[in-house]
Structures are given as C-alpha cells and as structure tokens.
Scaffold this active site. Sequence first.
Site, PDB file in Angstrom:
ATOM      1  N   LYS A  52       0.837  -1.215   0.000  1.00 38.59           N
ATOM      2  CA  LYS A  52       0.000   0.000   0.000  1.00 38.59           C
ATOM      3  C   LYS A  52       0.867   1.258   0.000  1.00 38.59           C
ATOM      4  O   LYS A  52       0.637   2.174  -0.770  1.00 38.59           O
ATOM      5  CB  LYS A  52      -0.900  -0.016   1.241  1.00 38.59           C
ATOM      6  CG  LYS A  52      -1.554   1.321   1.551  1.00 38.59           C
ATOM      7  CD  LYS A  52      -2.391   1.292   2.815  1.00 38.59           C
ATOM      8  CE  LYS A  52      -1.635   1.456   4.095  1.00 38.59           C
ATOM      9  NZ  LYS A  52      -1.310   2.820   4.533  1.00 38.59           N
ATOM     10  N   ARG A 430      -8.577  -0.478   4.841  1.00 39.13           N
ATOM     11  CA  ARG A 430      -7.690   0.523   4.240  1.00 39.13           C
ATOM     12  C   ARG A 430      -6.350  -0.103   3.852  1.00 39.13           C
ATOM     13  O   ARG A 430      -5.682   0.394   2.957  1.00 39.13           O
ATOM     14  CB  ARG A 430      -7.437   1.663   5.221  1.00 39.13           C
ATOM     15  CG  ARG A 430      -8.672   2.455   5.577  1.00 39.13           C
ATOM     16  CD  ARG A 430      -8.301   3.617   6.441  1.00 39.13           C
ATOM     17  NE  ARG A 430      -7.117   4.282   5.867  1.00 39.13           N
ATOM     18  CZ  ARG A 430      -6.248   4.996   6.559  1.00 39.13           C
ATOM     19  NH1 ARG A 430      -6.397   5.148   7.830  1.00 39.13           N
ATOM     20  NH2 ARG A 430      -5.224   5.562   5.952  1.00 39.13           N
TER      21      ARG A 430
HETATM   22  C1  EPZ Z   1       4.477   6.968   6.111  1.00 39.19           C
HETATM   23  O1  EPZ Z   1       3.728   8.041   6.659  1.00 39.19           O
HETATM   24  C2  EPZ Z   1       3.536   5.794   6.043  1.00 39.19           C
HETATM   25  N1  EPZ Z   1       2.425   6.130   5.182  1.00 39.19           N
HETATM   26  C3  EPZ Z   1       3.061   5.416   7.444  1.00 39.19           C
HETATM   27  O2  EPZ Z   1       2.277   4.245   7.323  1.00 39.19           O
HETATM   28  C4  EPZ Z   1       4.278   5.099   8.308  1.00 39.19           C
HETATM   29  O3  EPZ Z   1       3.854   4.837   9.616  1.00 39.19           O
HETATM   30  C5  EPZ Z   1       5.239   6.284   8.299  1.00 39.19           C
HETATM   31  O4  EPZ Z   1       5.602   6.636   6.936  1.00 39.19           O
HETATM   32  C6  EPZ Z   1       6.519   6.035   9.053  1.00 39.19           C
HETATM   33  O5  EPZ Z   1       7.176   4.922   8.533  1.00 39.19           O
HETATM   34  C7  EPZ Z   1       2.554   6.040   3.877  1.00 39.19           C
HETATM   35  O6  EPZ Z   1       3.597   5.702   3.350  1.00 39.19           O
HETATM   36  C8  EPZ Z   1       1.366   6.359   3.059  1.00 39.19           C
HETATM   37  P1  EPZ Z   1       6.605  10.382   7.950  1.00 39.19           P
HETATM   38  P2  EPZ Z   1       4.285   9.522   6.569  1.00 39.19           P
HETATM   39  O7  EPZ Z   1       6.480  11.639   7.178  1.00 39.19           O
HETATM   40  O8  EPZ Z   1       5.016   9.715   5.301  1.00 39.19           O
HETATM   41  C9  EPZ Z   1       6.847  13.730  11.354  1.00 39.19           C
HETATM   42  C10 EPZ Z   1       0.459   2.821   7.908  1.00 39.19           C
HETATM   43  O9  EPZ Z   1      -0.029   2.286   8.928  1.00 39.19           O
HETATM   44  N2  EPZ Z   1       6.665  14.709  10.275  1.00 39.19           N
HETATM   45  O10 EPZ Z   1       7.802   9.537   7.714  1.00 39.19           O
HETATM   46  O11 EPZ Z   1       3.157  10.434   6.878  1.00 39.19           O
HETATM   47  C11 EPZ Z   1       5.603  12.861  11.566  1.00 39.19           C
HETATM   48  O12 EPZ Z   1       4.656  13.509  12.367  1.00 39.19           O
HETATM   49  C12 EPZ Z   1       1.009   4.200   7.951  1.00 39.19           C
HETATM   50  O13 EPZ Z   1       0.488   2.261   6.798  1.00 39.19           O
HETATM   51  C13 EPZ Z   1       6.807  16.055  10.569  1.00 39.19           C
HETATM   52  O14 EPZ Z   1       7.075  16.458  11.709  1.00 39.19           O
HETATM   53  O15 EPZ Z   1       5.291   9.515   7.793  1.00 39.19           O
HETATM   54  C14 EPZ Z   1       6.205  11.633  12.198  1.00 39.19           C
HETATM   55  O16 EPZ Z   1       6.404  11.871  13.558  1.00 39.19           O
HETATM   56  C15 EPZ Z   1       0.554   5.089   8.992  1.00 39.19           C
HETATM   57  N3  EPZ Z   1       6.616  16.954   9.555  1.00 39.19           N
HETATM   58  C16 EPZ Z   1       7.573  11.513  11.506  1.00 39.19           C
HETATM   59  O17 EPZ Z   1       7.848  12.816  10.972  1.00 39.19           O
HETATM   60  C17 EPZ Z   1       6.333  16.559   8.291  1.00 39.19           C
HETATM   61  O18 EPZ Z   1       6.181  17.426   7.409  1.00 39.19           O
HETATM   62  C18 EPZ Z   1       7.636  10.512  10.372  1.00 39.19           C
HETATM   63  O19 EPZ Z   1       6.536  10.726   9.501  1.00 39.19           O
HETATM   64  C19 EPZ Z   1       6.219  15.188   8.001  1.00 39.19           C
HETATM   65  C20 EPZ Z   1       6.394  14.280   9.024  1.00 39.19           C
END
Ligand code: EPZ
Length: 453
Positions: A52, A430
């Site tokens: 996904k 999902r």
């Molecule tokens: C991806 O989310 C995945 N989703 C998530 O999968 C996964 O948990 C996550 O990466 C971490 O591995 C998809 O790929 C669609 P991040 P993403 O940006 O890209 C912070 C699942 O269950 N952050 O790597 O949204 C954020 O809050 C899901 O399949 C900022 O602060 O994750 C988090 O603490 C849920 N500012 C950390 O970074 C930003 O602009 C990592 O988030 C972006 C992120």
Amino acid sequence: MPQEAENIWDKKVSPSPESEPVQIQAQKFGMDKIRIIGGRRLEGTIPVSGAKNAALPLMCAALLSDQPLHLTNMPSSLHDIRTLSAVLAALGVQVTMPKEHDFILQAKLIKSNIAPYDLVRKMRASVLVLGPLLARTGYAEVSLPGGCAIGTRPVDLHIDGLKAMGAQIVLEDGYVKARAPDGLKGVHIDFPKVSVGATENLMMAACLAAGETVLSNAAREPEIIDLGECLIAMGAQIEGLGTPEIRIKGIKKLHGAVHSVIPDRIETGTWMIAACLTGGTLKLKNARLEHLTALIDPLEEAGLKIACEGTDIIVHRNGRPLTGADIMTAPYPGFPTDLQAQFMTMLTLCEGSGMVTETIFENRFMHVPELCRLGANIKVHGHSTIIRGVEKLKGAEVMATDLRASVALVLAALVAEGETVINRIYHLDRGYENIVEKLRACGADIVRLSGGE
Ligand code: EPZ
C-alpha cells in the site's frame, strides 16, 4: 444476529476487461465487525499483496507525465487505493483497471488543481499529490490533512521543501495553496527529521525542477526506492536511492512506464508475527525478507524459525514458549513503526517480559487499552511500554482505532480463548487485502459480520 458480510470491493471494483475507468464510488465503510474464535494454529500459504505505502506515491507519480503509467501488483481492493483514485480522478487523471491488480493512470490533461478536503480528509497520503501537481502545472491547492489517530502528523517538511524550491505557499481556508508560475528550481534540502512522505513529495517535484536537487537526511524505506525506480523508468535522473542523500537532476518531461509494486513488507511482517504467536507454519508467497531485516533478530529471539524459498518466506515457531524481546521503532532500516502494535501483541504471551519503544509517532499506543481488555499486562511509560507476558488472553469485544492497531487486535483474537468481536474494522479495509479470506484459508475461525455498532 448480524449477517456474514460480503466484501464490498468484490462487487464494486471488479476488474474491467475493457479497461473502463475504475468506478470510484462513495465508500460504504459501514460498521462491519470481525468475529474470531481463538485457539487455532495457522497453517498454510498466504499470498502477500503489493505494498500500500509504495502504491500510493506511485499513483501520484502519474501526475508528472501526460503519458500512461501502468502499475502492476497493485493492492487494488484497498480503500486507500480507492480514495487516492478518487483524488486523482478529481484532478483529471484517468484511472483504469485492465486486470485485477493492474492500474493504468494517465494524466493527459490536468483539469483541476485542487485536491478537496472531502477526499483528503479520508487519507493523509493524498498530500502526496502536492509536489507532482505543482511541478507539472505551477499551481496546486491541497487540503491540509489534519491530525489522525496516531499523532498530529504535520506536513511542514513537505511545505518547507517546496518553498526552498521556489514555490510561494500560503495556508488559507484549511488548504495549502502553492504557486510556482516559473517552475520549481533545484536546491539542497537538508531535512531536520526523516520523513517518508516529504522525501517522496520532494523527490517527485524535483524530477521536473530546473537543475539539481539534493535531499539530505532523506528516508531510505524500500517504498522510496520503489518510487525512485519507477520515476527512473519514466525518464527521471535520480541517484542515491536507499541512501540518506538522494540527487535528482530535473528534466523537462517524463514519459510513461510500466512498473511492478513491491510486496508489502508490513503485511509480510504481520504474518511472520502471526506465525510466531499462534505457533503454526506459514508460507508467505511473493515476499521480500531483505526489506524486514530489523524484524528478523527480535522474531528469532522470540522463537521464530525463518527460511526463504525463492520469493517465498517460510516461518514457524521453534516449539518452545515465546521468549520476550525488546524493540524500538526507528526510520528504515530500523524497526518499522507499522509493525510495533503487532509485535507488542505477540509479547503479551511471552515468557518474562519485553519492552516496546515508539520513536516515530507520539500517540501510537491506542491498541494498549484494547489489548488489556483481552487480559494483556502492559504498562505505558511515556514513549515506552513494558509488556509482562500472561498465560492466556481471553476473548472480548474490542474496538479498532487505526490500521495497525486493528490488525494487532486480529492477531490477539487468534490466540485469545473464546470469541473476540472487533468493531470498526473499516481501518483494516484501508490496508489489508482480503484479510478474512487469507486467514480463513490458513485455518483461522474468522468471519466478517455486517451491521451497526
Ligand atoms: C508513512 O507516513 C507511512 N504512510 C506510514 O504508514 C508510516 O507509519 C510512516 O511513513 C513512518 O514509517 C505512507 O507511506 C502512506 P513520515 P508519513 O512523514 O510519510 C513527522 C500505515 O499504517 N513529520 O515519515 O506520513 C511525523 O509527524 C502508515 O500504513 C513532521 O514532523 O510519515 C512523524 O512523527 C501510517 N513533519 C515523523 O515525521 C512533516 O512534514 C515521520 O513521519 C512530516 C512528518
């Protein structure tokens, strides 16, 4: 009595032999439940679906070209894939499904530059249209996704990166409004924090920017590599995939490509944990163990035997009681946060205790109270939890709170004594294709029930 429910996607999203546009219908999530009678060992074969979290950014990459992007091994029946199809269709992308797991996406003309709240609120990953849409057309309006069950999840890194590339961005009426009338320009972006989504968004935007973009402290997840390889197949010039420094030389136009989505490492890991927990033997078809290195040691420590046969992974418990192990989530190649809840569930039945520390999201222990309702002994201390193994879990009615928490409850129910009913399983739809059918084929006593709360 609730009735066994039909899988709504089986009906609504049947593959279209004539390659007609995918019918993107309003999602009838309903309030289906899953009922599991625990205690059956899992024995059998599970085909692993396409990932996904690789498929979603890949679909957005279609916005970068006016030519067709043909994606194979798509987890087509997932609600998130449907939701993103609807977002892309709203922008003018033609989405067709020539075969069950194939998608063809063609953004010949962008007819709207707006990803509306109504669709984006259903799935945060919709924000991944921002970079490619802006790079292709010079204007993008994407609703701010807002928080979710696992944390506040800001998108500041996406926005700051695009601003550094020359975009003028305002946040207005709940929307990110981004303008780059003269196109984006290549720059050096040093992420203050590793972000999968920001790396993907900026990598896509950089493909059509003028000059070279360097992304430092970039995410290294297999899904990033998969996206990068697809972009390269579309003509992009990218180096450093899988390392913390990705270099992208912008070009004027990308072309179409055919690309196969990688197997879902989180689904694979979920079934590996299931085998360890239930004590059975599972063959996981079309999987990639090399994407799960951080899971191997703690699972072997807990008592799992792991073998590979080509692209299949065969797992079984060593016959001894489960042993406790400690894990801490971290960006790839660290232990994936998306497997934290499942691993914790396994530890509830271990001998001794285990510790689980979450470093990626601030609120990803929503499954703890639900697991405790089944008899688990878990104490939360800030970002860590101590799980003291109990002799048995006992079935109860529980509530799914997010995708991975939901599947963790499914795993717990598989070993809990008696009946467990899991409510709000739309979260599972999902991210896990045919989960009921896959588990039932391996001997689980599991049924999907339709009906209200
Ligand atoms: C991806 O989310 C995945 N989703 C998530 O999968 C996964 O948990 C996550 O990466 C971490 O591995 C998809 O790929 C669609 P991040 P993403 O940006 O890209 C912070 C699942 O269950 N952050 O790597 O949204 C954020 O809050 C899901 O399949 C900022 O602060 O994750 C988090 O603490 C849920 N500012 C950390 O970074 C930003 O602009 C990592 O988030 C972006 C992120």
